[in-house]
Design an enzyme around this catalytic site. Structure first.
Site: not given
Ligand code: GLY
Length: 600
Positions: A391, A481
């Protein structure tokens, strides 16, 4: 695009050398994307314009982390009205989704297979979110803000060491799907640091969007190619792994505008992301759990990095994550008992479980009944889930004091690994943020808050944060993260408020993370900027308190890098603007200064 020749981009500064700047600052995890945002600010654009340009540029230079095939949460603070709100462009499950789709026959699909199959792909929201934001609060067009990304995709850029490492250590994701392999492993050879990467398909896609608007994505040939691409399945899963998205899901996608979740900590106000993220609630709850401990007071054995401080942080994380697993999900589909989870009485009761001298027994999710008569306590052990450390996050402030802090994702590093053929962008695997096996259990009171449902958003951990004093914004930050996002944002908040660190020190300081009530402690160390580090004696002290810390007694087990925080701040006394970026990636701060005011 409006241009003012008299405005100059003054300097690209390494974070420790930052000086005050009154005219706009961007903090981004990649220098080329930071430059895209600074270019908008220098041309007279506002923070919203700059954010759009940064996000599109990140799709090109950090494609493994975010892009138009994904989604995110954008915190916006408008200086003129004092409003703070979020644009929620979270991916959604298609209408044909079902609670057991990741566990046909009751058995959960293996994560590596499910997350690289079309079934994992949520309806992407990034482009709709940016278009909505620009139309309402921006001053530039979609085409203006796409221009830097088109140049980067068309003419190329040099692969940095982080992208090269993610290609080399991709768990096969850039290999499995041929269109992705063709971009990042041309001729079967992984791109290395310093290689030149040109992405003509992505450049063409961006040009089409620039010319035709978001309908070039959500309708027509691109939408058809996207739907076709997500029908792919890993052969091991057969038809069960095929995606269920239809053209109507794409056509119907809208971003949501949400009010922030507000909290207080030691006299400061925090505004952060509400559901469908678990991030904001959990960070605020964890801060509340620590309010009874003098975390910043070294004379009482606390202070940054002391075993006492780390111990209470770990315990707060374990309690927070136990509740997160049970109660958090998409509040548009299930009721998340937000008020109860943050009620001072409930938080005080949970905080009383933290003993100063030993690790508590594994906590279950709390019983919220006394604070919410609809939330039955469910005494079940939360499941451990696989969550990726990727991310991305960036923060921007403009010369008027508008602030944007945006966390954006395609979920796992490389998302699903599926590149839409001919269009050059990766599709997310966000739906694997849902429970693989439905947890709903009326008998025990488990609401199945994060079970899959048609149109529902998977639970996120993303937590863009705005820190305010007396109603005025002081700092905005966030982190990538996966579940560790929550602990990075929590740690930076403690560093700023309890430990009195500067923004850059707060980011540089080593972090630790526990993302499960029964989990082991991950901690950082090794890199020279992570000062002061967690000593071997500190790690041994945590083991003595009962924490399963990494590494053996007497050795340094703190190695992982956790998060990548980009932040901006305003000095309330002088109005000076600052930025700070994370050396854990190629964090870059650019400040934009006028040489002569263009009459505004
Ligand atoms: N996929 C990472 C989040 O949305 O926390």
């Amino acid at each position: 695009m409006r241009r003012y020749a008299s405005w100059l981009l003054l300097a690209l500064l390494s974070p420790p050398l930052l000086a005050a700047s009154p005219d706009g600052v961007v903090a981004v995890s990649h220098p080329a994307a930071a430059a895209a945002g600074a270019r908008m600010l220098a041309a007279g654009g506002n923070a919203i314009d700059a954010a759009a340009a940064v996000q599109f540029a990140l799709n090109v230079v950090e494609p493994q982390s975010s892009g138009i095939g994904g989604g995110g949460f954008m915190l916006i603070h408008l200086a003129k009205t004092g409003e703070t709100f979020f644009v929620d462009s979270r991916e959604r499950a298609p209408i044909a989704a079902s609670p057991d789709m990741f566990s046909p026959g009751g058995q959960p699909m293996p994560f590596p297979l499910a997350s690289t199959s079309g079934l994992a792909v949520g309806v992407p929201g990034t482009l709709r979110g940016i278009d909505t934001t620009l139309a309402r609060w921006g001053t530039m067009t979609l085409a203006d803000t796409l221009a830097p990304a088109i140049e980067l995709a068309e003419h190329g850029f040099r692969v940095n060491r982080f992208l090269a490492a993610d290609i080399a250590n991709d768990g096969g994701r850039t290999l499995i799907h041929p269109e992705t392999a063709a971009i990042f492993r041309p001729g079967g050879v992984a791109l290395a640091e310093g290689d030149w990467l040109v992405q003509p398909d992505l450049a063409r896609t961006f040009k089409r969007i620039a010319a035709q608007g978001p309908d070039a994505f959500y309708r027509g040939p691109l939408a058809e190619a996207l739907v076709e691409a997500q029908r792919r399945t890993r052969s091991e899963l057969g038809a069960a792994g095929a995606g269920r998205m239809a053209l109507a899901d794409l056509r119907g996608y809208q971003a949501a505008i949400r009010s922030p979740l507000y909290g207080r900590y030691r006299g400061w106000t925090l505004a952060t992301m509400p559901p469908p993220s678990s991030g904001g609630i959990t960070v605020l709850q964890m801060l509340g759990l620590l309010e009874r401990f003098p975390v910043g007071d070294a004379s009482h054995g606390y202070g940054f990095g002391s075993p006492k401080t780390l111990h209470v942080m770990i315990e707060a994380m374990r309690l927070g994550f136990a509740d997160r697993e049970m109660w958090s999900g998409d509040d548009d589909s299930v009721t998340v008992p937000q008020r109860a989870l943050l009620h001072p009485g409930y938080v005080a009761m949970r905080a009383a479980r933290i003993q100063p001298d030993r690790r508590m027994d594994t906590p279950l999710a709390g019983d919220l009944l006394p604070w919410d008569n609809k939330a039955r306590g469910s005494q079940r052990m939360p499941r451990a889930r696989q969550e990726s450390p990727h991310t991305t996050h960036f923060s921007i402030i403009d010369r008027w004091g508008n602030v944007v802090s945006h966390t954006s994702t395609i979920e796992f590093t490389w998302g699903s690994g599926i590149t839409v053929p001919g269009y050059g962008f990766l599709l997310n695997n966000e739906l694997t943020d849902f429970n693989f096996v439905p947890a709903s259990d009326p008998a025990s009171g488990n609401p199945g808050a994060n079970d899959v449902a048609p149109g529902k958003r998977p639970r996120s951990s993303m937590a863009p944060m705005l820190l305010l004093k007396d109603g005025r914004p002081v700092a905005a930050y966030g982190s990538p993260g996966g579940a560790t996002i929550i602990n990075s944002v929590f740690s930076v908040t403690l560093n700023l408020i309890d430990h009195g660190m500067s923004l850059q020190q707060a980011i540089d300081a080593p972090r630790l993370s526990v993302t499960h009530a029964a989990g082991k402690v991950d901690c950082e160390g090794g890199a020279p900027f992570m000062q002061p580090g967690f000593s071997i004696a500190t790690q041994d002290a945590l083991r003595t308190l009962g924490h399963p810390a990494p590494g053996e007694v007497g050795t340094n087990g703190c190695e992982e890098a956790i998060g990548s925080v980009q932040a901006v701040a305003i000095d309330l006394a002088t109005g000076a603007q600052h930025g700070a970026a994370d050396p854990r990636r190629e964090g870059t701060v650019i400040r934009v200064s006028p040489t002569a005011a263009p009459g505004r």
